[in-house]
Structures are given as structure tokens and as C-alpha cells.
Motif scaffolding. Structure first.
Motif, PDB file in Angstrom:
ATOM      1  N   THR A  82     -22.590  -1.236  76.684  1.00 10.96           N
ATOM      2  CA  THR A  82     -22.963  -1.093  75.265  1.00 10.96           C
ATOM      3  C   THR A  82     -22.041  -1.880  74.356  1.00 10.96           C
ATOM      4  O   THR A  82     -22.490  -2.635  73.484  1.00 10.96           O
ATOM      5  CB  THR A  82     -22.966   0.400  74.865  1.00 10.96           C
ATOM      6  N   TYR A  83     -20.729  -1.705  74.518  1.00  8.97           N
ATOM      7  CA  TYR A  83     -19.812  -2.397  73.599  1.00  8.97           C
ATOM      8  C   TYR A  83     -19.858  -3.902  73.803  1.00  8.97           C
ATOM      9  O   TYR A  83     -19.729  -4.669  72.846  1.00  8.97           O
ATOM     10  CB  TYR A  83     -18.379  -1.881  73.749  1.00  8.97           C
ATOM     11  N   SER A  84     -20.085  -4.347  75.044  1.00 11.78           N
ATOM     12  CA  SER A  84     -20.225  -5.782  75.301  1.00 11.78           C
ATOM     13  C   SER A  84     -21.389  -6.358  74.505  1.00 11.78           C
ATOM     14  O   SER A  84     -21.290  -7.454  73.929  1.00 11.78           O
ATOM     15  CB  SER A  84     -20.440  -6.034  76.798  1.00 11.78           C
ATOM     16  N   TRP A 102     -20.275   5.919  76.015  1.00 16.09           N
ATOM     17  CA  TRP A 102     -21.472   5.094  75.874  1.00 16.09           C
ATOM     18  C   TRP A 102     -21.782   4.428  77.214  1.00 16.09           C
ATOM     19  O   TRP A 102     -20.999   4.490  78.153  1.00 16.09           O
ATOM     20  CB  TRP A 102     -21.262   4.023  74.803  1.00 16.09           C
ATOM     21  N   LYS A 123     -13.694  -4.215  77.050  1.00 20.54           N
ATOM     22  CA  LYS A 123     -14.980  -3.761  76.508  1.00 20.54           C
ATOM     23  C   LYS A 123     -15.558  -2.609  77.329  1.00 20.54           C
ATOM     24  O   LYS A 123     -16.050  -1.625  76.768  1.00 20.54           O
ATOM     25  CB  LYS A 123     -15.970  -4.930  76.485  1.00 20.54           C
ATOM     26  N   PRO A 133     -25.258  -2.324  66.044  1.00 17.82           N
ATOM     27  CA  PRO A 133     -25.248  -0.888  66.391  1.00 17.82           C
ATOM     28  C   PRO A 133     -26.005  -0.074  65.362  1.00 17.82           C
ATOM     29  O   PRO A 133     -26.152  -0.493  64.204  1.00 17.82           O
ATOM     30  CB  PRO A 133     -23.754  -0.546  66.373  1.00 17.82           C
ATOM     31  N   VAL A 164     -16.009  -5.372  65.029  1.00 19.50           N
ATOM     32  CA  VAL A 164     -16.451  -5.044  66.388  1.00 19.50           C
ATOM     33  C   VAL A 164     -15.621  -5.822  67.408  1.00 19.50           C
ATOM     34  O   VAL A 164     -15.175  -5.274  68.428  1.00 19.50           O
ATOM     35  CB  VAL A 164     -17.950  -5.362  66.562  1.00 19.50           C
ATOM     36  N   ILE A 175     -17.217   3.108  65.187  1.00 18.86           N
ATOM     37  CA  ILE A 175     -16.401   1.898  65.342  1.00 18.86           C
ATOM     38  C   ILE A 175     -15.521   1.685  64.120  1.00 18.86           C
ATOM     39  O   ILE A 175     -14.326   1.382  64.239  1.00 18.86           O
ATOM     40  CB  ILE A 175     -17.310   0.678  65.595  1.00 18.86           C
ATOM     41  N   SER A 213     -16.175   1.314  76.200  1.00 13.76           N
ATOM     42  CA  SER A 213     -17.471   1.988  76.261  1.00 13.76           C
ATOM     43  C   SER A 213     -17.362   3.316  77.004  1.00 13.76           C
ATOM     44  O   SER A 213     -17.921   4.329  76.589  1.00 13.76           O
ATOM     45  CB  SER A 213     -18.504   1.087  76.956  1.00 13.76           C
ATOM     46  N   TYR A 235     -23.199   4.778  65.676  1.00 10.48           N
ATOM     47  CA  TYR A 235     -22.227   4.001  66.445  1.00 10.48           C
ATOM     48  C   TYR A 235     -21.369   3.142  65.510  1.00 10.48           C
ATOM     49  O   TYR A 235     -20.164   2.963  65.721  1.00 10.48           O
ATOM     50  CB  TYR A 235     -22.938   3.114  67.460  1.00 10.48           C
ATOM     51  N   PHE A 284     -22.608  -5.220  71.697  1.00 11.26           N
ATOM     52  CA  PHE A 284     -22.225  -5.258  70.278  1.00 11.26           C
ATOM     53  C   PHE A 284     -21.347  -6.474  69.993  1.00 11.26           C
ATOM     54  O   PHE A 284     -21.484  -7.117  68.951  1.00 11.26           O
ATOM     55  CB  PHE A 284     -21.489  -3.983  69.885  1.00 11.26           C
TER      56      PHE A 284
END
Length: 331
Positions: free
Chosen positions: A101-103, A97, A88, A111, A77, A119, A92, A115, A105
């Protein structure tokens, strides 16, 4: 100053030695084993507290739980944005997303399976990230798109040395078809362009060998990029083309000769030709079997060289004579 750890026995910060070990923790009836590093006091030999190692162990436990449950590791990730040189939030946005969201994760939130699989696919397959960038690149800032594009092209070049060149050939075929082309037909047109360029030009358009899949020759990165359909690329004039005049003539000649046939028809053509047949035989693959055997450039030249002689193919406009015979062969 040397790194130090707190020794509870000496009750002070001390120099330490590092030893590698494994640790097993039981959680909800399941046991998880993972590798750790320990700090050993250089003075008394007791285990010391070194916060970076404690954090590392926590992340290793988290990864062990994730792996056992089929969830992408925190390491992957966190490495994904680095691999493709993208922030990030832009990542996303590219994925469609929520902006944060990615932050979340990256901070350790786990996830869901959907998701997680996305990834892992993007991390393992640069061609999948390339396809994502092609589909959604306009949603992020041009600078972010350019940096990510350069990074993924670099990753593709390491995995597939001719990746960019193959995309250029594919995009030219899509352009000639005005977007009216299936992924299967595109694979075969790129294959025939490689084959006839090896015979009619000073060198083939690219060197990467295709794989002998059940439906005919396939280039893996094209399959990943176009498996959901093709997008019409920006038009490029012949003056701005990355190809020489001879290469352009071959690409256009291949499209003129083969482009009117459907993907299944083109697949049938390749099934009657020795390069695909021999690759499948080497792998012991039966009809319909999955097969990753390469179709070597040598076998392609060995087959299409005599074909060019037989049909007097000195220029690309005569390729159609060979194709007409292929089309008239009984199935």
C-alpha cells in the motif's frame, strides 16, 4: 558536463538558464496554481524542454490538487519513510495496511482521506509515530524497529529536547501502577515528579515545561502517545534504571502520595495550585478553554519550594502530607 535541455527552436540540446514562475491549470471547473521552474535556452531565449523540470511541475500540480482537497502531498508521502528511517513495506506493516500500500502511495496513488490524515499526523507529530511503534513494533523485524526507534527519538529530541526522559518517567509511573493508570492521571504524576524533583534533587528530572490545558498540566508528546490508553512497558530493575537513587526516590514518593487518586481528582489538585492558575490567567483562558500557555519551571519551583518548607518535605516520604491537605480542600 553542464546540464542541458532540448530547445525546439534551435532544435538541439542547449545550455539553459532557470527562471521561477507560477502556472495555473483549470480542472473540472477548479483552478490550481502552483510554482514551477522553466528552462530558458541560453542561445535564443525560447523555453526549452528539461525533463526534470517537467516532472517537478507535474508533481507540483499533483500537490496543488491534493492540498485543495485536503489530501496529503506526495512530498510528505515520500519524506515520511526518510524521516523515520523505515522502508516502505515495514511502514505498511506497522500501519496494519497491505504490504504494498505505501509503495503505491509513493508512486503517486492518491490515498483516501482516512489514510491521508494518518500520514499527515505521523509526519507532523513524531510522538504519534513513537506511539505507533510502541503498539505495533513487534510486527516488523527487530533491525527495522531499532532503526525507526532511533530516528523517531532523534526527531522527538529536536522537537521536545527532553522527550526521551519524559517517556522514561512516564514508563516508570506505569510500571509502579502495574498498568492500572489512565492517561490523565499519568500526565499529572509526571508533572508532580518534575515539580518535586526540582526541589529535592540537584536538578529536575527534565526541563521541558508542560502546557496549561483545561484539565491541568499536559506534556504534548505524552498526550499523543497515550491518548488511547497506556501499555505496560518492559520491567526495569532499579540497577538498570536510568535514574539516580534520589530521582528514583522522588518518582516512587510521588506515586505513593498521588497514585491512589483518579485523573479527575489529580486535575482538581493542579487547578488549586498557582503554576497552572497563573499560566491560564496569562493566556486569558476561561474555564474549559483550549490553552497552549507554558507552565514555566521557574513558576513551578517558586510554588513548590515554599510548599516543601511548609510541610517539611526534606525527603519524598513527606510529600503525602501536602497531598492529604489537597485532598481535603473543598472543590
Amino acid at each position: 558536463m553542464a546540464d542541458r535541455a532540448f530547445c525546439p527552436r534551435c532544435y538541439e540540446d542547449v545550455e539553459f538558464n532557470t527562471v521561477k514562475d507560477t502556472e495555473t491549470i483549470e480542472l473540472d471547473g477548479a483552478k490550481y496554481t502552483y510554482r514551477i521552474r522553466k528552462a530558458i535556452c541560453a542561445t535564443c531565449g525560447a523555453e526549452a524542454v528539461h525533463n526534470p523540470y517537467r516532472q517537478e511541475a507535474g508533481e507540483a500540480f499533483d500537490d496543488a490538487v491534493r492540498e485543495a482537497n485536503g489530501i496529503v502531498s506526495l512530498t510528505i508521502v515520500r519524506d515520511l519513510p526518510k524521516k523515520y528511517n523505515i522502508g516502505k513495506r515495514p511502514l505498511s506493516t506497522l500501519l496494519g495496511w497491505g504490504e504494498l500500500t505505501y509503495s503505491r502511495f509513493m508512486e503517486g496513488a492518491i490515498p483516501n482521506r482516512e489514510y491521508s490524515d494518518i500520514i499527515k499526523d505521523l509526519y507532523d507529530h513524531p510522538e504519534s509515530f513513537k506511539a505507533l511503534l510502541l503498539r505495533n513494533g513487534e510486527k516488523i523485524k527487530p533491525v527495522a524497529k531499532r532503526k525507526a526507534s532511533e530516528a523517531v527519538d532523534h526527531a522527538l529530541h529536536n522537537q521536545y529536547p527532553d522527550a526521551v526522559r519524559i517517556y522514561e518517567v512516564a514508563e516508570r509511573m506505569i510500571d509502579l501502577a502495574e498498568g492500572d493508570i489512565t492517561p490523565m492521571a499519568l500526565q499529572k504524576l509526571v508533572y508532580y515528579a518534575q515539580a518535586f524533583s526540582a526541589i529535592l534533587c540537584d536538578a529536575p528530572l527534565f526541563l521541558q515545561p508542560p502546557r496549561a490545558w483545561a484539565a491541568g498540566p499536559v506534556y504534548g508528546q505524552l498526550w499523543h502517545e497515550y491518548k488511547h490508553g497506556v501499555l505496560i512497558p518492559d520491567a526495569v530493575s532499579r540497577d538498570d534504571s536510568p535514574f539516580s537513587d534520589d530521582e528514583n526516590d522522588v518518582i516512587e514518593g510521588v506515586y505513593e502520595a498521588f497514585g491512589r487518586y483518579s485523573g479527575p481528582e489529580l486535575s482538581r489538585f493542579t487547578h488549586s495550585e498557582e503554576p497552572w492558575v497563573e499560566a491560564r490567567q496569562r493566556a486569558g483562558a476561561q474555564d474549559g478553554d483550549w490553552c497552549e500557555e507554558q507552565i514555566s519551571l521557574e513558576s513551578i519551583v517558586a510554588y513548590f519550594g515554599p510548599i516543601a518548607e511548609k510541610y517539611k518535605i526534606r525527603s519524598s516520604d513527606r510529600i503525602k502530607h501536602y497531598v492529604n491537605d489537597l485532598a481535603n480542600k473543598p472543590s
